[in-house]
Scaffold this motif. Structure first.
Motif, PDB file in Angstrom:
ATOM      1  N   ASN A   1       8.045   1.173  23.850  1.00  0.00           N
ATOM      2  CA  ASN A   1       8.401  -0.309  23.443  1.00  0.00           C
ATOM      3  C   ASN A   1       7.736  -0.877  24.397  1.00  0.00           C
ATOM      4  O   ASN A   1       8.313  -2.230  24.616  1.00  0.00           O
ATOM      5  CB  ASN A   1       9.751  -0.450  23.272  1.00  0.00           C
ATOM      6  CG  ASN A   1      10.508   0.376  22.034  1.00  0.00           C
ATOM      7  OD1 ASN A   1       9.591   0.555  21.045  1.00  0.00           O
ATOM      8  ND2 ASN A   1      11.619   0.928  22.330  1.00  0.00           N
ATOM      9  N   TRP A   2       7.120  -0.437  25.548  1.00  0.00           N
ATOM     10  CA  TRP A   2       6.658  -1.303  26.586  1.00  0.00           C
ATOM     11  C   TRP A   2       5.695  -2.638  26.335  1.00  0.00           C
ATOM     12  O   TRP A   2       6.038  -3.886  26.729  1.00  0.00           O
ATOM     13  CB  TRP A   2       5.552  -0.488  27.509  1.00  0.00           C
ATOM     14  CG  TRP A   2       5.083  -1.260  28.665  1.00  0.00           C
ATOM     15  CD1 TRP A   2       5.903  -1.532  29.779  1.00  0.00           C
ATOM     16  CD2 TRP A   2       3.727  -1.739  28.813  1.00  0.00           C
ATOM     17  NE1 TRP A   2       4.949  -2.334  30.710  1.00  0.00           N
ATOM     18  CE2 TRP A   2       3.798  -2.715  29.848  1.00  0.00           C
ATOM     19  CE3 TRP A   2       2.906  -1.985  27.695  1.00  0.00           C
ATOM     20  CZ2 TRP A   2       2.396  -3.188  30.448  1.00  0.00           C
ATOM     21  CZ3 TRP A   2       1.691  -2.636  28.415  1.00  0.00           C
ATOM     22  CH2 TRP A   2       1.491  -3.083  29.509  1.00  0.00           C
TER      23      TRP A   2
ATOM     24  N   ARG B   1       8.320  -5.193  24.713  1.00  0.00           N
ATOM     25  CA  ARG B   1       9.150  -5.871  25.680  1.00  0.00           C
ATOM     26  C   ARG B   1       8.125  -7.037  26.504  1.00  0.00           C
ATOM     27  O   ARG B   1       8.860  -7.910  26.804  1.00  0.00           O
ATOM     28  CB  ARG B   1       9.768  -4.918  26.461  1.00  0.00           C
ATOM     29  CG  ARG B   1      10.469  -3.842  26.049  1.00  0.00           C
ATOM     30  CD  ARG B   1      11.257  -3.293  27.191  1.00  0.00           C
ATOM     31  NE  ARG B   1      10.638  -2.447  28.061  1.00  0.00           N
ATOM     32  CZ  ARG B   1      10.158  -1.216  28.022  1.00  0.00           C
ATOM     33  NH1 ARG B   1      10.456  -0.460  26.923  1.00  0.00           N
ATOM     34  NH2 ARG B   1       9.471  -0.829  28.901  1.00  0.00           N
TER      35      ARG B   1
ATOM     36  N   GLU C   1       7.473  -9.998  24.226  1.00  0.00           N
ATOM     37  CA  GLU C   1       8.689 -10.983  24.315  1.00  0.00           C
ATOM     38  C   GLU C   1       9.266 -11.587  25.807  1.00  0.00           C
ATOM     39  O   GLU C   1       9.589 -12.776  25.734  1.00  0.00           O
ATOM     40  CB  GLU C   1       9.980 -10.042  23.874  1.00  0.00           C
ATOM     41  CG  GLU C   1      10.034  -9.437  22.564  1.00  0.00           C
ATOM     42  CD  GLU C   1      11.053  -8.556  22.169  1.00  0.00           C
ATOM     43  OE1 GLU C   1      12.051  -8.289  22.968  1.00  0.00           O
ATOM     44  OE2 GLU C   1      10.919  -7.941  21.069  1.00  0.00           O
ATOM     45  N   LYS C   2       8.731 -10.990  26.709  1.00  0.00           N
ATOM     46  CA  LYS C   2       9.065 -11.321  28.128  1.00  0.00           C
ATOM     47  C   LYS C   2       8.163 -12.600  28.365  1.00  0.00           C
ATOM     48  O   LYS C   2       8.504 -13.540  28.827  1.00  0.00           O
ATOM     49  CB  LYS C   2       8.693 -10.373  29.103  1.00  0.00           C
ATOM     50  CG  LYS C   2       8.901 -10.792  30.574  1.00  0.00           C
ATOM     51  CD  LYS C   2       8.430  -9.838  31.706  1.00  0.00           C
ATOM     52  CE  LYS C   2       8.234 -10.538  32.926  1.00  0.00           C
ATOM     53  NZ  LYS C   2       7.778  -9.302  33.876  1.00  0.00           N
TER      54      LYS C   2
END
Length: 115
Positions: free
Chosen positions: A95-96, A99, A102-103
């Motif tokens: 999921n890197w 993530r 989203e960050k």
């Protein structure tokens, strides 16, 4: 058709068995992680001692290969130990990418709020 072994296991027994299996797998994983941290701590302590000893005894400059050879080659082994314990997905896991997206979206959203 059910497997013959299923007829002898009640649902409660099956759940307990699965729970115990999960516990044993988790315990084994934790033991591997603790082993890696001990390896890392020993690596730090021993290499500081070795580097200072070689530096003082040999008269070589501190940035010479004579001083740094043990930490470099042992460090390669430590990297392989790390990969064996945590796997290659540790840095760039499944999921890197999501993530990170989203960050950065959240960061951009916060920046626009102040404008």
């Amino acid at each position: 058709m059910k497997n013959d072994i299923d007829t002898y296991l009640e649902e409660n027994q099956q759940a307990r068995y699965e729970k115990e299996e999960a516990y044993l797998r988790a315990k084994k994983k934790v033991e591997k992680i603790v082993g890696f941290y001990w390896h890392f701590a020993i690596y730090i302590v021993v290499n500081i001692f070795i580097m200072l000893l070689i530096y003082k005894q040999s008269g070589q400059p501190f940035l010479s290969m004579a001083v740094w050879s043990t930490p470099i080659f042992w460090g390669i082994g430590l990297i392989f130990h790390f990969l064996g314990v945590f796997g290659t997905d540790y840095l760039f896991g499944k999921n890197w990418e999501q993530r990170k997206i989203e960050k950065y979206m959240n960061k951009e959203k916060e920046n626009k709020r102040w404008e």
